[in-house]
Design a protein around this motif. Structure first.
Motif, PDB file in Angstrom:
ATOM      1  N   PHE A  53       0.831  -1.199   0.000  1.00 51.75           N
ATOM      2  CA  PHE A  53       0.000   0.000   0.000  1.00 51.75           C
ATOM      3  C   PHE A  53       0.869   1.254   0.000  1.00 51.75           C
ATOM      4  N   ASP A  54       2.079   1.132  -0.528  1.00 49.54           N
ATOM      5  CA  ASP A  54       3.017   2.249  -0.551  1.00 49.54           C
ATOM      6  C   ASP A  54       2.707   3.163  -1.731  1.00 49.54           C
ATOM      7  N   VAL A  55       1.625   3.917  -1.608  1.00 47.72           N
ATOM      8  CA  VAL A  55       1.204   4.822  -2.674  1.00 47.72           C
ATOM      9  C   VAL A  55       2.259   5.893  -2.906  1.00 47.72           C
ATOM     10  N   GLN A  56       2.817   6.427  -1.843  1.00 44.43           N
ATOM     11  CA  GLN A  56       3.832   7.477  -1.991  1.00 44.43           C
ATOM     12  C   GLN A  56       5.052   6.953  -2.742  1.00 44.43           C
ATOM     13  N   ALA A  58       5.041   4.600  -5.012  1.00 44.32           N
ATOM     14  CA  ALA A  58       4.651   4.493  -6.423  1.00 44.32           C
ATOM     15  C   ALA A  58       4.655   5.867  -7.088  1.00 44.32           C
ATOM     16  N   ILE A  59       4.155   6.872  -6.378  1.00 38.54           N
ATOM     17  CA  ILE A  59       4.151   8.240  -6.910  1.00 38.54           C
ATOM     18  C   ILE A  59       5.585   8.727  -7.102  1.00 38.54           C
ATOM     19  N   ASP A  60       6.448   8.437  -6.149  1.00 41.38           N
ATOM     20  CA  ASP A  60       7.853   8.831  -6.271  1.00 41.38           C
ATOM     21  C   ASP A  60       8.505   8.173  -7.485  1.00 41.38           C
ATOM     22  N   ASN A  61       8.177   6.905  -7.747  1.00 42.12           N
ATOM     23  CA  ASN A  61       8.729   6.227  -8.929  1.00 42.12           C
ATOM     24  C   ASN A  61       8.284   6.901 -10.213  1.00 42.12           C
ATOM     25  N   VAL A  62       7.020   7.283 -10.284  1.00 37.90           N
ATOM     26  CA  VAL A  62       6.516   7.969 -11.474  1.00 37.90           C
ATOM     27  C   VAL A  62       7.192   9.338 -11.617  1.00 37.90           C
ATOM     28  N   LYS A  63       7.294  10.077 -10.514  1.00 39.00           N
ATOM     29  CA  LYS A  63       7.970  11.377 -10.538  1.00 39.00           C
ATOM     30  C   LYS A  63       9.411  11.227 -11.021  1.00 39.00           C
ATOM     31  N   ARG A  64      10.106  10.245 -10.459  1.00 42.17           N
ATOM     32  CA  ARG A  64      11.512  10.014 -10.816  1.00 42.17           C
ATOM     33  C   ARG A  64      11.631   9.753 -12.320  1.00 42.17           C
ATOM     34  N   ASN A  65      10.748   8.928 -12.853  1.00 40.26           N
ATOM     35  CA  ASN A  65      10.768   8.612 -14.276  1.00 40.26           C
ATOM     36  C   ASN A  65      10.552   9.858 -15.125  1.00 40.26           C
ATOM     37  N   TYR A  66       9.573  10.674 -14.772  1.00 37.61           N
ATOM     38  CA  TYR A  66       9.297  11.896 -15.533  1.00 37.61           C
ATOM     39  C   TYR A  66      10.456  12.886 -15.427  1.00 37.61           C
ATOM     40  N   LEU A  99      14.277  12.666  -4.248  1.00 37.48           N
ATOM     41  CA  LEU A  99      14.187  11.380  -4.953  1.00 37.48           C
ATOM     42  C   LEU A  99      15.552  10.802  -5.335  1.00 37.48           C
ATOM     43  N   GLY A 100      16.604  11.556  -5.052  1.00 38.73           N
ATOM     44  CA  GLY A 100      17.944  11.072  -5.358  1.00 38.73           C
ATOM     45  C   GLY A 100      18.273  11.066  -6.842  1.00 38.73           C
TER      46      GLY A 100
END
Length: 104
Positions: A53-56, A58-66, A99-100
């Motif tokens: 349930f780690d929504v944050q 998942a959001i961080d992964n999407v942000k990092r990709n963008y 996000l490193g």
């Protein structure tokens, strides 16, 4: 699947058709974004973890990709921030630090 069949059956006008096309394009983009943010997941069954349930995260992964995509296409952080629709480059720098993401 039934939802989409119902949507297709409800098409009466060009506007209805355009709405379905927009919805499909949105879903494809969302799914592609998710896949790009989670490249190690090869099977849809592997992607579903009922205890995750780690929504944050998942959001961080999407942000990092963008961010990485924007930085690749831009000359600097300011240009990348504009590409991402952020109001200023400081916001992007803060995200990158959190996000490193390296931007040297």
């Amino acid at each position: 699947m039934h939802y989409m069949i119902d949507r297709l059956n409800d098409i009466r006008t060009e506007s209805d058709l355009m709405g379905v096309i927009d919805e499909l394009q949105h879903n494809i983009r969302v799914n592609d974004d998710w896949r790009n943010a989670n490249p190690n997941i090869s099977d849809e069954h592997d992607a579903i973890d009922p205890d995750d349930f780690d929504v944050q995260g998942a959001i961080d992964n999407v942000k990092r990709n963008y961010i990485e995509r924007a930085m690749t296409r831009s000359k600097n952080v300011t240009e990348a921030a504009k590409l991402l629709g952020l109001k200023n480059y400081q916001t992007l720098q803060n995200w990158m630090e959190k996000l490193g993401v390296d931007y040297d």
